[in-house]
Design an enzyme around this catalytic site. Structure first.
Site, PDB file in Angstrom:
ATOM      1  N   ASN A 110      40.182  30.119  33.625  1.00 20.86           N
ATOM      2  CA  ASN A 110      40.155  30.725  35.119  1.00 20.86           C
ATOM      3  C   ASN A 110      40.878  32.229  35.459  1.00 20.86           C
ATOM      4  O   ASN A 110      41.706  32.331  34.540  1.00 20.86           O
ATOM      5  CB  ASN A 110      40.775  29.669  36.032  1.00 20.86           C
ATOM      6  CG  ASN A 110      40.795  30.099  37.580  1.00 20.86           C
ATOM      7  OD1 ASN A 110      39.826  30.560  38.033  1.00 20.86           O
ATOM      8  ND2 ASN A 110      41.937  29.868  38.052  1.00 20.86           N
ATOM      9  N   HIS A 112      43.078  34.572  38.062  1.00 22.78           N
ATOM     10  CA  HIS A 112      43.757  34.460  38.973  1.00 22.78           C
ATOM     11  C   HIS A 112      44.465  35.722  39.534  1.00 22.78           C
ATOM     12  O   HIS A 112      44.879  36.253  38.536  1.00 22.78           O
ATOM     13  CB  HIS A 112      44.992  33.534  39.170  1.00 22.78           C
ATOM     14  CG  HIS A 112      45.728  33.120  40.519  1.00 22.78           C
ATOM     15  ND1 HIS A 112      45.141  32.540  41.478  1.00 22.78           N
ATOM     16  CD2 HIS A 112      46.885  33.687  40.874  1.00 22.78           C
ATOM     17  CE1 HIS A 112      45.887  32.399  42.423  1.00 22.78           C
ATOM     18  NE2 HIS A 112      47.096  33.031  42.004  1.00 22.78           N
ATOM     19  N   SER A 139      45.946  37.088  35.904  1.00 28.26           N
ATOM     20  CA  SER A 139      45.933  36.326  34.827  1.00 28.26           C
ATOM     21  C   SER A 139      45.040  35.554  34.488  1.00 28.26           C
ATOM     22  O   SER A 139      44.038  34.915  35.485  1.00 28.26           O
ATOM     23  CB  SER A 139      47.180  35.396  34.888  1.00 28.26           C
ATOM     24  OG  SER A 139      48.334  35.790  35.513  1.00 28.26           O
ATOM     25  N   ASP A 148      45.947  26.531  39.619  1.00 30.14           N
ATOM     26  CA  ASP A 148      46.269  27.736  38.848  1.00 30.14           C
ATOM     27  C   ASP A 148      47.357  27.712  37.881  1.00 30.14           C
ATOM     28  O   ASP A 148      48.297  28.573  37.668  1.00 30.14           O
ATOM     29  CB  ASP A 148      46.686  29.011  39.886  1.00 30.14           C
ATOM     30  CG  ASP A 148      45.618  29.174  40.870  1.00 30.14           C
ATOM     31  OD1 ASP A 148      44.626  29.122  40.629  1.00 30.14           O
ATOM     32  OD2 ASP A 148      45.863  29.191  42.082  1.00 30.14           O
TER      33      ASP A 148
HETATM   34  C1  GRF Z   1      39.029  37.183  42.244  1.00 38.73           C
HETATM   35  O1  GRF Z   1      40.096  38.039  42.985  1.00 38.73           O
HETATM   36  C2  GRF Z   1      39.610  36.194  41.380  1.00 38.73           C
HETATM   37  O2  GRF Z   1      40.804  36.442  40.672  1.00 38.73           O
HETATM   38  C3  GRF Z   1      39.962  34.942  42.254  1.00 38.73           C
HETATM   39  O3  GRF Z   1      38.668  35.065  43.064  1.00 38.73           O
HETATM   40  C4  GRF Z   1      38.375  36.327  43.208  1.00 38.73           C
HETATM   41  C5  GRF Z   1      36.823  36.491  43.067  1.00 38.73           C
HETATM   42  O4  GRF Z   1      36.234  37.466  43.113  1.00 38.73           O
HETATM   43  N1  GRF Z   1      40.069  33.635  41.555  1.00 38.73           N
HETATM   44  P1  GRF Z   1      34.866  37.684  42.582  1.00 38.73           P
HETATM   45  O5  GRF Z   1      33.727  36.527  43.234  1.00 38.73           O
HETATM   46  O6  GRF Z   1      34.857  37.651  41.088  1.00 38.73           O
HETATM   47  O7  GRF Z   1      34.239  39.116  42.878  1.00 38.73           O
END
Ligand code: GRF
Length: 217
Positions: A110, A112, A139, A148
């Site tokens: 994932n 974050h 991360s 997370d």
């Molecule tokens: C990103 O900031 C990611 O880190 C978080 O959600 C957002 C998704 O953006 N988990 P995208 O859909 O990849 O543009």
């Protein structure tokens, strides 16, 4: 050459991180291929983009399932049918059941938008600004049942500047996300990491320093 790892990307919205993975995977020699993109929101803009690129896509509307267990069961069946090796969550805004996480343990990652373990959960940038941190970042981690949480594969540090709004900081961090996620997936897919308890050791030809990455402004 060893076979490229088969990757599913799970999204819920815009899909800009998905796009960075898809584009990276087009490079010759990249150790992973994107075999399917799944969204729990069938109208996610990212799903339409993936489809336009000729990637198999699936909208799996969570509202059509009576429970989290049913939804995750169907998701698992789809991933298994697509012979997926690695699941990459990219803005997938749904909690996954411990059972599903267990089935994909150490095979699911994932991204974050904070330097974990700081600022888990939503409204990350608002909270980082409220806390007055001078450095934020992003991360990539392996997924554990807790939100997370999990061994960290790669991080990027991003400065917080005077006058930043959550939107401005989010855009700066997102730029770094697009750099580290393809890098982390490459590390993972080329078996250059060892999971040692709850931390990750990196070995092999990919430069370790790039797992701690400070993109220029
Ligand atoms: C990103 O900031 C990611 O880190 C978080 O959600 C957002 C998704 O953006 N988990 P995208 O859909 O990849 O543009």
């Amino acid at each position: 050459m060893t076979a490229r790892k088969r990757v599913a990307i799970l999204i819920s919205g815009r899909g800009s991180n998905m796009r960075s993975l898809v584009e990276a995977a087009r490079a010759p020699g990249y150790p992973a291929e994107i075999v399917i993109v799944v969204s729990n929101r069938p109208d996610a803009p990212g799903l339409a983009w993936a489809k336009s690129q000729g990637i198999p896509t699936l909208g799996l509307d969570h509202k059509h399932y009576e429970s989290r267990e049913h939804f995750d069961g169907q998701l698992h069946a789809v991933l298994t049918a697509s012979r997926v090796d690695i699941v990459a969550l990219a803005g997938f805004m749904r909690l996954l059941t411990p059972d599903f996480v267990g089935k994909w343990l150490n095979r699911m990652m994932n991204i974050h938008p904070s330097l974990l373990p700081a600022f888990k959960g939503l409204k990350t940038h608002e909270r980082a600004l409220a806390a007055g941190v001078r450095i934020s970042g992003c991360s990539v981690h392996l997924v554990r049942p807790e939100l997370d949480d999990g061994p960290i594969l790669a991080q990027a540090a991003v400065p917080v500047l005077d006058g930043d709004t959550p939107e401005v900081l989010a855009a700066r961090v997102l730029n770094a996300e697009h750099q580290i996620y393809p890098h982390a997936l490459a590390l993972f897919a080329s078996d250059q990491i060892k999971i040692d308890g709850e931390s990750v050791r990196i070995s092999g030809p990919i430069n370790q320093e790039r797992a701690l990455y400070s993109p220029s402004l």
